[in-house]
Design a protein around this motif. Structure first.
Motif, PDB file in Angstrom:
ATOM      1  N   GLY A  47       0.796  -1.218   0.000  1.00 45.79           N
ATOM      2  CA  GLY A  47       0.000   0.000   0.000  1.00 45.79           C
ATOM      3  C   GLY A  47       0.831   1.272   0.000  1.00 45.79           C
ATOM      4  O   GLY A  47       0.309   2.358   0.245  1.00 45.79           O
ATOM      5  N   TYR A  48       2.108   1.166  -0.258  1.00 45.79           N
ATOM      6  CA  TYR A  48       2.990   2.330  -0.281  1.00 45.79           C
ATOM      7  C   TYR A  48       2.616   3.249  -1.438  1.00 45.79           C
ATOM      8  O   TYR A  48       2.339   2.802  -2.539  1.00 45.79           O
ATOM      9  CB  TYR A  48       4.445   1.869  -0.432  1.00 45.79           C
ATOM     10  CG  TYR A  48       5.427   2.987  -0.665  1.00 45.79           C
ATOM     11  CD1 TYR A  48       5.861   3.779   0.383  1.00 45.79           C
ATOM     12  CD2 TYR A  48       5.913   3.249  -1.941  1.00 45.79           C
ATOM     13  CE1 TYR A  48       6.754   4.803   0.171  1.00 45.79           C
ATOM     14  CE2 TYR A  48       6.809   4.269  -2.165  1.00 45.79           C
ATOM     15  CZ  TYR A  48       7.232   5.045  -1.103  1.00 45.79           C
ATOM     16  OH  TYR A  48       8.116   6.057  -1.326  1.00 45.79           O
ATOM     17  N   THR A  49       2.613   4.534  -1.181  1.00 43.22           N
ATOM     18  CA  THR A  49       2.392   5.513  -2.254  1.00 43.22           C
ATOM     19  C   THR A  49       3.654   6.355  -2.394  1.00 43.22           C
ATOM     20  O   THR A  49       4.201   6.844  -1.405  1.00 43.22           O
ATOM     21  CB  THR A  49       1.202   6.437  -1.945  1.00 43.22           C
ATOM     22  OG1 THR A  49       1.407   7.058  -0.672  1.00 43.22           O
ATOM     23  CG2 THR A  49      -0.100   5.664  -1.923  1.00 43.22           C
ATOM     24  N   PRO A  50       4.144   6.533  -3.627  1.00 42.96           N
ATOM     25  CA  PRO A  50       5.377   7.301  -3.824  1.00 42.96           C
ATOM     26  C   PRO A  50       5.188   8.774  -3.470  1.00 42.96           C
ATOM     27  O   PRO A  50       4.088   9.310  -3.553  1.00 42.96           O
ATOM     28  CB  PRO A  50       5.673   7.127  -5.313  1.00 42.96           C
ATOM     29  CG  PRO A  50       4.486   6.498  -5.928  1.00 42.96           C
ATOM     30  CD  PRO A  50       3.614   5.988  -4.860  1.00 42.96           C
ATOM     31  N   TRP A  51       6.274   9.430  -3.093  1.00 38.32           N
ATOM     32  CA  TRP A  51       6.238  10.838  -2.728  1.00 38.32           C
ATOM     33  C   TRP A  51       6.132  11.730  -3.948  1.00 38.32           C
ATOM     34  O   TRP A  51       5.596  12.816  -3.884  1.00 38.32           O
ATOM     35  CB  TRP A  51       7.479  11.210  -1.949  1.00 38.32           C
ATOM     36  CG  TRP A  51       7.580  10.581  -0.602  1.00 38.32           C
ATOM     37  CD1 TRP A  51       6.676   9.752  -0.003  1.00 38.32           C
ATOM     38  CD2 TRP A  51       8.641  10.739   0.320  1.00 38.32           C
ATOM     39  NE1 TRP A  51       7.109   9.380   1.232  1.00 38.32           N
ATOM     40  CE2 TRP A  51       8.327   9.973   1.467  1.00 38.32           C
ATOM     41  CE3 TRP A  51       9.832  11.440   0.317  1.00 38.32           C
ATOM     42  CZ2 TRP A  51       9.148   9.913   2.571  1.00 38.32           C
ATOM     43  CZ3 TRP A  51      10.651  11.368   1.418  1.00 38.32           C
ATOM     44  CH2 TRP A  51      10.316  10.613   2.533  1.00 38.32           C
ATOM     45  N   PHE A  52       6.711  11.305  -5.062  1.00 35.67           N
ATOM     46  CA  PHE A  52       6.699  12.125  -6.275  1.00 35.67           C
ATOM     47  C   PHE A  52       6.718  11.219  -7.490  1.00 35.67           C
ATOM     48  O   PHE A  52       7.025  10.035  -7.388  1.00 35.67           O
ATOM     49  CB  PHE A  52       7.888  13.094  -6.304  1.00 35.67           C
ATOM     50  CG  PHE A  52       9.221  12.432  -6.184  1.00 35.67           C
ATOM     51  CD1 PHE A  52       9.898  12.005  -7.313  1.00 35.67           C
ATOM     52  CD2 PHE A  52       9.810  12.216  -4.945  1.00 35.67           C
ATOM     53  CE1 PHE A  52      11.129  11.379  -7.211  1.00 35.67           C
ATOM     54  CE2 PHE A  52      11.038  11.594  -4.832  1.00 35.67           C
ATOM     55  CZ  PHE A  52      11.695  11.176  -5.974  1.00 35.67           C
ATOM     56  N   GLU A  53       6.414  11.779  -8.630  1.00 34.27           N
ATOM     57  CA  GLU A  53       6.423  11.046  -9.888  1.00 34.27           C
ATOM     58  C   GLU A  53       7.753  11.253 -10.605  1.00 34.27           C
ATOM     59  O   GLU A  53       8.429  12.263 -10.397  1.00 34.27           O
ATOM     60  CB  GLU A  53       5.280  11.536 -10.788  1.00 34.27           C
ATOM     61  CG  GLU A  53       3.900  11.209 -10.251  1.00 34.27           C
ATOM     62  CD  GLU A  53       3.626   9.716 -10.193  1.00 34.27           C
ATOM     63  OE1 GLU A  53       4.038   8.989 -11.118  1.00 34.27           O
ATOM     64  OE2 GLU A  53       3.002   9.280  -9.209  1.00 34.27           O
ATOM     65  N   SER A  54       8.104  10.334 -11.486  1.00 36.03           N
ATOM     66  CA  SER A  54       9.338  10.451 -12.258  1.00 36.03           C
ATOM     67  C   SER A  54       9.250  11.632 -13.207  1.00 36.03           C
ATOM     68  O   SER A  54       8.182  11.951 -13.735  1.00 36.03           O
ATOM     69  CB  SER A  54       9.581   9.177 -13.072  1.00 36.03           C
ATOM     70  OG  SER A  54       9.768   8.091 -12.211  1.00 36.03           O
ATOM     71  N   VAL A  55      10.379  12.267 -13.443  1.00 35.39           N
ATOM     72  CA  VAL A  55      10.431  13.386 -14.371  1.00 35.39           C
ATOM     73  C   VAL A  55      10.306  12.873 -15.805  1.00 35.39           C
ATOM     74  O   VAL A  55       9.659  13.473 -16.645  1.00 35.39           O
ATOM     75  CB  VAL A  55      11.758  14.171 -14.197  1.00 35.39           C
ATOM     76  CG1 VAL A  55      11.861  15.288 -15.196  1.00 35.39           C
ATOM     77  CG2 VAL A  55      11.855  14.708 -12.780  1.00 35.39           C
ATOM     78  N   PHE A  56      10.919  11.718 -16.083  1.00 33.69           N
ATOM     79  CA  PHE A  56      10.921  11.147 -17.425  1.00 33.69           C
ATOM     80  C   PHE A  56      10.574   9.668 -17.349  1.00 33.69           C
ATOM     81  O   PHE A  56      11.151   8.936 -16.551  1.00 33.69           O
ATOM     82  CB  PHE A  56      12.304  11.328 -18.068  1.00 33.69           C
ATOM     83  CG  PHE A  56      12.481  10.592 -19.358  1.00 33.69           C
ATOM     84  CD1 PHE A  56      11.861  11.023 -20.507  1.00 33.69           C
ATOM     85  CD2 PHE A  56      13.270   9.459 -19.417  1.00 33.69           C
ATOM     86  CE1 PHE A  56      12.016  10.335 -21.692  1.00 33.69           C
ATOM     87  CE2 PHE A  56      13.442   8.771 -20.591  1.00 33.69           C
ATOM     88  CZ  PHE A  56      12.807   9.217 -21.737  1.00 33.69           C
ATOM     89  N   SER A  57       9.638   9.242 -18.151  1.00 34.71           N
ATOM     90  CA  SER A  57       9.283   7.826 -18.240  1.00 34.71           C
ATOM     91  C   SER A  57       9.482   7.371 -19.678  1.00 34.71           C
ATOM     92  O   SER A  57       8.868   7.934 -20.592  1.00 34.71           O
ATOM     93  CB  SER A  57       7.833   7.603 -17.836  1.00 34.71           C
ATOM     94  OG  SER A  57       7.641   7.927 -16.489  1.00 34.71           O
ATOM     95  N   PRO A  58      10.331   6.385 -19.928  1.00 37.06           N
ATOM     96  CA  PRO A  58      10.535   5.894 -21.298  1.00 37.06           C
ATOM     97  C   PRO A  58       9.231   5.374 -21.889  1.00 37.06           C
ATOM     98  O   PRO A  58       8.366   4.847 -21.181  1.00 37.06           O
ATOM     99  CB  PRO A  58      11.545   4.768 -21.138  1.00 37.06           C
ATOM    100  CG  PRO A  58      12.175   4.975 -19.808  1.00 37.06           C
ATOM    101  CD  PRO A  58      11.170   5.679 -18.973  1.00 37.06           C
ATOM    102  N   SER A  59       9.095   5.514 -23.205  1.00 34.46           N
ATOM    103  CA  SER A  59       7.857   5.129 -23.871  1.00 34.46           C
ATOM    104  C   SER A  59       7.667   3.613 -23.949  1.00 34.46           C
ATOM    105  O   SER A  59       6.545   3.137 -24.021  1.00 34.46           O
ATOM    106  CB  SER A  59       7.820   5.733 -25.276  1.00 34.46           C
ATOM    107  OG  SER A  59       8.938   5.290 -26.015  1.00 34.46           O
ATOM    108  N   SER A  60       8.755   2.846 -23.955  1.00 29.76           N
ATOM    109  CA  SER A  60       8.630   1.391 -24.023  1.00 29.76           C
ATOM    110  C   SER A  60       9.781   0.739 -23.260  1.00 29.76           C
ATOM    111  O   SER A  60      10.746   1.394 -22.883  1.00 29.76           O
ATOM    112  CB  SER A  60       8.641   0.922 -25.478  1.00 29.76           C
ATOM    113  OG  SER A  60       9.902   1.133 -26.052  1.00 29.76           O
ATOM    114  N   SER A  61       9.654  -0.566 -23.079  1.00 27.31           N
ATOM    115  CA  SER A  61      10.707  -1.282 -22.355  1.00 27.31           C
ATOM    116  C   SER A  61      12.000  -1.343 -23.174  1.00 27.31           C
ATOM    117  O   SER A  61      13.086  -1.424 -22.610  1.00 27.31           O
ATOM    118  CB  SER A  61      10.243  -2.685 -21.987  1.00 27.31           C
ATOM    119  OG  SER A  61       9.960  -3.431 -23.149  1.00 27.31           O
ATOM    120  N   GLU A  62      11.878  -1.302 -24.517  1.00 33.13           N
ATOM    121  CA  GLU A  62      13.073  -1.304 -25.365  1.00 33.13           C
ATOM    122  C   GLU A  62      13.876  -0.024 -25.179  1.00 33.13           C
ATOM    123  O   GLU A  62      15.101  -0.043 -25.112  1.00 33.13           O
ATOM    124  CB  GLU A  62      12.700  -1.471 -26.839  1.00 33.13           C
ATOM    125  CG  GLU A  62      12.183  -2.841 -27.204  1.00 33.13           C
ATOM    126  CD  GLU A  62      10.688  -2.992 -26.927  1.00 33.13           C
ATOM    127  OE1 GLU A  62      10.026  -1.975 -26.639  1.00 33.13           O
ATOM    128  OE2 GLU A  62      10.205  -4.124 -26.994  1.00 33.13           O
TER     129      GLU A  62
END
Length: 102
Positions: A47-62
């Motif tokens: 049930g942990y909630t992160p303190w902040f969101e990532s600045v950059f998230s890659p579009s795919s796993s590749e």
């Protein structure tokens, strides 16, 4: 076959056996997962909630995998450069004669 080549062949067979035997004995019944995915699942279940969101998230796993490989290559290059410089300094110090005092 010489003793040395026999020992080498036995060592190679032992290494192959170390990797192959667990896969053969398991029979493919279990799913192999890395510790990162297991830790993520455990954290999400708690049930942990992160303190902040990532600045950059890659579009795919590749893309994520490529960025990780790029990061590893850059780190390896920097480490190799630093170790090469340190070894070069030591080699130059050993070959250079000491300066005479005035």
């Amino acid at each position: 076959m010489t003793r040395r080549s026999l020992v080498t062949a036995l060592l190679v067979l032992a290494v192959v056996a170390l990797f192959a035997l667990p896969l053969v004995l398991d029979g493919g019944a279990s799913e192999y997962a890395g510790t990162d995915s297991l830790a993520t699942e455990t954290i999400e279940e708690s049930g942990y909630t992160p303190w902040f969101e990532s600045v950059f998230s890659p579009s795919s796993s590749e893309v994520e995998s490529g960025l990780f490989a790029l990061q590893a290559a850059l780190g390896g290059g920097v480490l190799g450069y630093v170790l090469g410089r340190l070894r070069g300094r030591r080699g130059a110090r050993e070959t250079t004669p000491p300066a005479e005092a005035p």
